[in-house]
Design an enzyme around this catalytic site. Structure first.
Site, PDB file in Angstrom:
ATOM      1  N   LYS A  13       0.760  -1.222   0.219  1.00  0.00           N
ATOM      2  CA  LYS A  13       0.001   0.046   0.039  1.00  0.00           C
ATOM      3  C   LYS A  13       0.806   1.192   0.047  1.00  0.00           C
ATOM      4  CE  LYS A  13      -2.161  -0.847   3.816  1.00  0.00           C
ATOM      5  NZ  LYS A  13      -1.778  -2.139   4.130  1.00  0.00           N
ATOM      6  N   ARG A  88      -9.580   0.897   9.373  1.00  0.00           N
ATOM      7  CA  ARG A  88      -8.904  -0.391   9.717  1.00  0.00           C
ATOM      8  C   ARG A  88      -9.984  -1.450   9.999  1.00  0.00           C
ATOM      9  NH1 ARG A  88      -3.353  -0.653  10.389  1.00  0.00           N
ATOM     10  NH2 ARG A  88      -2.359   1.189  10.426  1.00  0.00           N
ATOM     11  N   ARG A 123      11.823  -4.905   4.183  1.00  0.00           N
ATOM     12  CA  ARG A 123      11.478  -3.436   4.309  1.00  0.00           C
ATOM     13  C   ARG A 123      12.558  -2.899   5.482  1.00  0.00           C
ATOM     14  NH1 ARG A 123       5.759  -1.517   4.790  1.00  0.00           N
ATOM     15  NH2 ARG A 123       5.294  -2.520   6.848  1.00  0.00           N
ATOM     16  N   ARG A 157      11.677  -1.733  11.250  1.00  0.00           N
ATOM     17  CA  ARG A 157      10.811  -1.655  12.288  1.00  0.00           C
ATOM     18  C   ARG A 157      10.560  -2.999  13.007  1.00  0.00           C
ATOM     19  NH1 ARG A 157       5.993   1.677   9.850  1.00  0.00           N
ATOM     20  NH2 ARG A 157       5.755  -0.371   8.912  1.00  0.00           N
ATOM     21  N   ARG A 168       0.382  -9.200  13.222  1.00  0.00           N
ATOM     22  CA  ARG A 168      -0.449  -7.919  12.288  1.00  0.00           C
ATOM     23  C   ARG A 168      -1.320  -8.789  11.568  1.00  0.00           C
ATOM     24  NH1 ARG A 168       3.584  -3.954  10.103  1.00  0.00           N
ATOM     25  NH2 ARG A 168       1.834  -2.845   9.666  1.00  0.00           N
TER      26      ARG A 168
END
Length: 211
Positions: A13, A88, A123, A157, A168
């Site tokens: 996204k 969400r 990432r 992260r 998640r």
């Protein structure tokens, strides 16, 4: 055009919203970034936010909606905006509708879980400006470990580590997944195959938005 980007963590996204933002010349709005900036501002709202963030609690929907409405009232959103990572839950989506914010399209980027794990592990994010890179997708900084934009150090992260990613994804499938039906009922959701090369995903999204 007012757009929502929907998809599991790691679906792409952020990368695609950045590309679409440039193409249509409309800003991408991340609620996470709004919250971080507000916390730094020292405003009355930042004090209210700290009551939740300091205790590890989720920020209530009414405050998030307030932040979003304030952001999209700014001049750079007059021709539209992209909401990345919000809403969400159906409750948040209903609150967004009830607040008078009109959404034209919901871009749902769908990706297999195995691909998500690979993407998330690669990432890296700039701790200062938030610019995102991905070692596994070839989205690399010019200098290893250093942000192209501000020169700060890139980090992985906690959210992108395997155990956290699994947690998640469970939250996504338990809560956010039902948003598909919500926006299907409004005839606003379009599905994009997020396993394709980045340029093809961008091309497909651009095509459905220009219809």
């Amino acid at each position: 055009m007012n757009i929502i980007f929907l998809g599991a963590p790691g679906a792409g996204k952020g990368t695609q919203s950045e590309r679409i933002s440039k193409h249509f010349k409309i800003p991408t709005i991340s609620t996470g970034e709004i919250i971080r900036q507000t916390l730094k501002s020292g405003s009355e709202l930042s004090s209210r936010l700290k009551q939740y963030t300091d205790n590890g609690q989720l920020v209530p929907d009414e405050i998030v909606i307030e932040l979003v409405k304030d952001r999209i009232s700014q001049d750079d959103c007059k021709n539209g905006f992209i909401l990345d990572g919000f809403p969400r839950t159906v409750t948040q989506a209903e609150a967004l509708d009830n607040s008078g914010v009109n959404i034209d399209k919901v871009v749902d980027i769908e990706v297999d879980e195995k691909i998500i794990y690979e993407r998330m592990s690669g990432r890296r994010v700039c701790g200062k400006c938030g610019k995102t890179y991905n070692l596994n997708l070839g989205i690399l900084p010019k200098k290893d470990g250093i942000c192209d934009i501000c020169g700060d150090t890139l980090i992985q992260r906690v959210d992108d580590k395997l155990d956290t990613v699994k947690a998640r994804l469970k939250v996504y499938y338990d809560q956010t997944h039902v948003l598909k039906s919500f926006y299907d009922n409004q005839n606003k959701r379009v599905v994009i195959d997020g396993s394709q090369p980045l340029d093809k995903i961008t091309e497909d999204i651009t095509e459905v938005l220009e219809v």
